[in-house]
Structures are given as structure tokens and as C-alpha cells.
Design a protein around this motif. Structure first.
Motif, PDB file in Angstrom:
ATOM      1  N   GLY A 374     -38.669  19.261  23.534  1.00 15.29           N
ATOM      2  CA  GLY A 374     -37.240  19.116  23.275  1.00 15.29           C
ATOM      3  C   GLY A 374     -36.445  20.186  24.004  1.00 15.29           C
ATOM      4  O   GLY A 374     -37.004  21.148  24.539  1.00 15.29           O
ATOM      5  N   VAL A 436     -36.325  16.024  25.300  1.00 13.21           N
ATOM      6  CA  VAL A 436     -35.391  15.282  24.456  1.00 13.21           C
ATOM      7  C   VAL A 436     -34.347  16.248  23.908  1.00 13.21           C
ATOM      8  O   VAL A 436     -34.702  17.295  23.354  1.00 13.21           O
ATOM      9  N   LEU A 438     -31.959  18.280  21.560  1.00 13.72           N
ATOM     10  CA  LEU A 438     -32.085  18.630  20.147  1.00 13.72           C
ATOM     11  C   LEU A 438     -31.135  17.809  19.274  1.00 13.72           C
ATOM     12  O   LEU A 438     -31.495  17.394  18.162  1.00 13.72           O
ATOM     13  N   LEU A 441     -32.770  14.557  18.473  1.00  9.57           N
ATOM     14  CA  LEU A 441     -33.851  14.701  17.491  1.00  9.57           C
ATOM     15  C   LEU A 441     -33.292  14.912  16.093  1.00  9.57           C
ATOM     16  O   LEU A 441     -33.791  14.340  15.108  1.00  9.57           O
ATOM     17  N   TRP A 461     -40.310  10.576  15.526  1.00  9.43           N
ATOM     18  CA  TRP A 461     -40.944  11.757  16.099  1.00  9.43           C
ATOM     19  C   TRP A 461     -41.466  12.712  15.030  1.00  9.43           C
ATOM     20  O   TRP A 461     -42.488  13.379  15.237  1.00  9.43           O
ATOM     21  N   LEU A 468     -43.516  20.752  18.248  1.00  6.80           N
ATOM     22  CA  LEU A 468     -42.333  20.589  19.093  1.00  6.80           C
ATOM     23  C   LEU A 468     -42.101  21.870  19.872  1.00  6.80           C
ATOM     24  O   LEU A 468     -41.979  22.952  19.285  1.00  6.80           O
ATOM     25  N   LEU A 470     -39.354  23.635  21.906  1.00  8.63           N
ATOM     26  CA  LEU A 470     -37.918  23.586  22.132  1.00  8.63           C
ATOM     27  C   LEU A 470     -37.575  24.542  23.262  1.00  8.63           C
ATOM     28  O   LEU A 470     -37.738  25.764  23.139  1.00  8.63           O
TER      29      LEU A 470
END
Length: 501
Positions: A374, A436, A438, A441, A461, A468, A470
Motif C-alpha cells: 500500500g 494500493v 491507503l 484500503l 484485503w 501490509l 505501507l
């Protein structure tokens, strides 16, 4: 003097690759991940989520070479050696082409050094870089034999077409377009009969057509569906092409180069040969005509810029009137090369700690885990506001090797890469795409988006993935009820996902 300057610049230009274990190139890390998968396929260490899926894809340069090199060295070293050899093929191929045209080397080597870390190369389009180097050597070989009997020309051409077809299709296109334009000029210049001119073009095109037929019969493909033209970006790329990390440096060096070429041409120092005029017009028309996204491959049109920059100097003549002009020319070329090289070296060296940190974090992931990437930022992909963040985008894909994990962003597109995910996880696969956002998500976790509007690979997810990564600017834990921080570094935060029913 020019030879000494070229030698020093060439050595300096190879330093980033020699000094950094993992070059900070965006796609490079994803390619490195694939090399681990292919090198370990069929062994006890094979990743449980991926399998080899070979076919006649025209994008296989590193896939064919690196797993074999990895039998005698580490995969990481073999991949870096492949990059180094690709860079050397760009430099040597430019020199060989100029020698074939002029019987001396003068301009092409300096052009190769100025563009060695241009945007497509520094973003990690490694197969294209390798293929373009081979194409330069192929063009040089063909021109050396242009006046020889057709069987010899056909044999050499067929050999290079076969290699380029396997290496990279766009590099094959550059090879074919260059020689096709050269043959058209030659036919016009010598007033050949239409039959003779057509026969030379048929001899040139036959190997590529034959391989295309074989590819179709063996279920091979070239990329995927999808073309898109972004005409507004075509003039912009001319100023963004020189550097893949700093748009200001790129624009400044591109403007400096354009100004120097304009002044030299206006004063009569720089002159295009007749064949070069045909090539300039042909490349310009191709650049306008080629989609920005071609057969599912992004940034197709901008790849033509370094190709032209490496080929056209061989068809130019530069006659500087005195030593002062020569020194000025060497200073300009050196300044452009070193300015871009300084940026590259600074970025690559800075990422040594970041890549070491993320590799260490893989030790905190359970083997066989499902890992999602992410981004905390809102920037577009790529993040043109700060391209120094871009080389981190695919770093978490290395969890595939270090933790036997599944990462949906690994390059697995049919027609481009010879690997695919197993059927059990194929619905989660996204062959091309960045982290992806944040905000997306968070919205999914909060039920703010209808499931039908969400791509399958992130629709659930918080249930499908275990961890994850980030990336981007540091933020507080965005979903404390779902995410538990496991590790943190300057460019990433690793969270364990508390799976919900």
C-alpha cells in the motif's frame, strides 16, 4: 583529449552499478524477484505460489540468461551483472554503429554516456536496455554488409532478428525501423528499380514475419490488449527523458543539449548525412504515431527517444574549427553526463540502507504469508512530484524470495513474463500496478465502497492478506483495529493484519 575524457566518463558512468548491490531502479526489484522464482523453480526452495509458464514471448532477455548465470553465482549478482553487460552493450554498440557508418568513432560514445541513465533505463526497463544494445550491434553488422551478396545479409539479419525477438520486441522494432529507413534511403539515393528495392525489404522482414507466425502457432503472445495515446505528453517527454529521478536536472540537461546542438548546426559545425535526414524524419513520425501505451505496455513512445539518440550520432558529422570549440564541446557533454550521473549515484547509494532494512523486515514475516503493498501518499503512479520515492514501489515483492510469500504486484503478465501464480491465488494477482492507496484500503475496510466497484485482488484485503507494507510518507496507524505495526523504516511501515471473519 576527447579519448581521455570519454574513457574517464565511461568509468564514472559504470560506478553506480558497480557500487550498489541492488540498483535503485523501479522495475529492477520486480525483475529480481522473478529471477529468484525462475532460478528456484523445480527445487525444494521453490515458491509455493508461482510456477514457470514458458512460451515464445518477445521479452525474455534476462529470463533466459540470469537463471543460467545463477548456477555459478548468486541471483542478485547475476542480475546486476546482466545490467552491467547491458550498459556495456549500449556503449559498445553505439561505438560499433558509428564505426560501421564512418569508419571512425567520434560522437556516438558520448551520446551513449549522456543517455545511459535516461528515464527508461533508470526506471529499470532492463530487457529493453539489453535488447537496444544488441540492436545497435545488429544495425552495425548489417550496414557493414549492406553491399555484400544477399545470402550473407540474410543470414546475419536472421541471427540478430532471432536474438532480438527473444530479447525484447520493441528493441526488434527499433532495429527493423532503422534498417527499413536506411534501405528506403539507399533505394532512393541509388535510384534502384522498385523490384530490387522491394526484394531487399523482403529479405530484411522475412525472419521477423516467420518468427511471428511461429509465435502464434505455439500460443505465444506479445503483451496484452490495450493501446492509448497521450499526445499532450509527447513534447513533455523530450525534457523529462534525460533523468529518471529529478525532473529539474532532466529539463536543464535536455535544454543544454538541445541548445548546444542548435548552435553547432546553425554555425555549420554539425551536419546530418543524407541517410540521417531520412532517419530523423522516420523517427519523428514514429514517435508521433506510437501509442504511449502499446499492447498493454506503458511508456512505449518515450523509449524511441534514447533509441534515436543512440543511432542518429552515427549519421552526423561534427567539425569544430579550433581547440577552444572542442574544449567547449567536451565541457558541455561532460557537464550533462556528470549532472545526471551525480543524481543517479546519490539516489542509488541512499537506497542501500532502505533495501537492507526491508530485506531485514522479511525475517519478521511468516513464511508462506500473503503480502499486500500500500501507499500512504496520494500521488499519481509514477509520483512525478518526487521520483526519488519511486524505486521503493516494488521492493516488498522481494518477500517472495526471502519469506516464500505471495505478493500480488509481481510481474506475471502473459506475453511478457514466463511465470504465473497458481490457480489458488490467481484471483488476487495484479500483473502490473503500483501500491494500493491507503485511502482506498481504508474505505474498503469501512464498507464505504460497493464490492462490485472494487478490484478482486483487494475486495477483501483484510481477510485475504496477512501483512501490509505501507510505503511513502510516515503516518500514524490508519486502522488500529485491523493493523498491528511490526517494523518501521524511513520509507516503509510493516503491519500485520488482524484478519476478520
Amino acid at each position: 583529449m576527447a579519448t581521455v575524457v570519454f574513457g574517464l566518463l565511461a568509468v564514472a558512468s559504470l560506478l553506480p552499478t558497480l557500487l550498489t548491490p541492488i540498483p535503485a531502479m523501479v522495475d529492477y526489484l520486480n525483475h529480481l524477484t522473478r529471477m529468484y522464482i525462475l532460478s528456484q523453480a523445480g527445487t525444494a526452495n521453490a515458491n509455493p505460489y508461482y510456477e514457470a509458464a514458458w512460451a515464445l514471448y518477445p521479452n525474455l532477455a534476462m529470463d533466459l540468461v540470469i537463471p543460467r548465470l545463477a548456477r555459478v553465482m548468486s541471483v542478485q549478482s547475476a542480475t546486476r551483472l546482466f545490467l552491467l553487460l547491458s550498459q556495456l552493450s549500449i556503449i559498445s554498440g553505439a561505438l560499433a554503429l558509428e564505426w560501421a557508418v564512418k569508419r571512425r568513432v567520434h560522437l556516438a560514445g558520448f551520446a551513449a554516456l549522456m543517455f545511459l541513465y535516461c528515464l527508461p533505463f533508470s526506471w529499470g526497463f532492463v530487457n529493453f536496455e539489453c535488447g537496444l544494445g544488441i540492436a545497435l550491434w545488429g544495425i552495425a553488422a548489417y550496414l557493414m554488409l549492406a553491399e555484400r551478396q544477399w545470402p550473407l545479409r540474410f543470414t546475419i539479419n536472421a541471427a540478430f532478428v532471432t536474438i532480438l525477438f527473444a530479447a525484447h520486441f520493441f528493441a526488434l522494432g527499433v532495429y527493423g525501423a532503422t534498417l527499413g529507413l536506411y534501405e528506403l534511403w539507399r533505394s532512393f539515393d541509388r535510384k534502384l528499380r522498385y523490384r530490387d528495392a522491394a526484394l531487399r525489404l523482403v529479405i530484411l522482414a522475412t525472419p521477423a514475419l516467420a518468427l511471428s507466425i511461429v509465435m502464434r502457432l505455439t500460443a505465444g503472445t506479445i503483451g496484452s490488449e490495450g493501446n492509448a495515446w497521450f499526445f499532450a505528453l509527447k513534447p513533455v517527454w523530450l525534457f523529462r527523458i534525460m533523468n529518471g529521478y529529478n525532473m529539474t536536472v532532466s529539463a536543464a540537461t535536455a535544454l543544454a543539449l538541445a541548445t548546444a546542438l542548435y548552435v553547432a548546426a546553425k554555425r555549420g559545425f554539425l551536419r546530418l548525412e543524407p541517410a540521417g535526414i531520412w532517419l530523423v524524419i522516420g523517427f519523428a513520425l514514429l514517435y508521433l504515431a506510437i501509442p504511449s501505451k502499446l499492447l498493454g505496455t506503458s511508456f512505449a513512445d518515450l523509449r524511441l527517444i534514447p533509441a534515436a539518440a543512440l543511432i542518429l550520432p552515427s549519421f552526423c558529422s561534427l567539425s569544430l574549427p579550433d581547440r577552444r570549440s572542442t574544449m567547449a564541446g567536451l565541457i558541455i557533454v561532460s557537464g550533462i553526463t556528470l549532472a545526471n550521473l551525480t543524481v543517479v549515484l546519490a539516489v542509488w547509494l541512499s537506497y542501500r540502507a532502505d533495501y537492507a532494512a526491508i530485506i531485514e523486515s522479511f525475517g519478521k514475516i511468516e513464511h508462506g504469508a500473503m503480502v499486500l503493498i500500500g501507499s500512504s501518499g496520494e500521488e499519481a503512479d509514477p509520483p512525478f512530484n518526487d521520483l526519488t520515492q519511486y524505486p521503493m514501489y516494488y521492493a516488498p515483492t522481494l518477500a517472495v524470495h526471502y519469506a516464500n510469500a505471495f505478493v500480488p504486484n509481481v510481474f506475471t503478465e502473459a506475453g511478457k513474463q514466463p511465470i504465473q501464480p497458481h490457480a489458488a491465488v490467481r484471483r488476487l494477482d495484479i500483473p502490473y500496478g503500483g501500491p494500493v492507496p491507503l485511502r482506498l484500503l481504508s474505505a474498503i475496510a469501512a464498507g464505504q465502497i460497493a464490492p462490485s466497484d472494487i478490484p478482486p485482488f483487494i475486495r477483501a484485503w483484510y481477510r485475504d492478506y496477512d501483512y501490509l507494507y505501507l510505503l511513502g510518507p510516515a503516518v500514524a496507524n490508519p486502522l488500529p483495529s485491523l493493523l498491528e505495526e511490526v517494523d518501521r523504516s524511513a520509507r516503509f511501515v510493516l503491519y500485520k493484519i488482524r484478519r476478520t471473519p
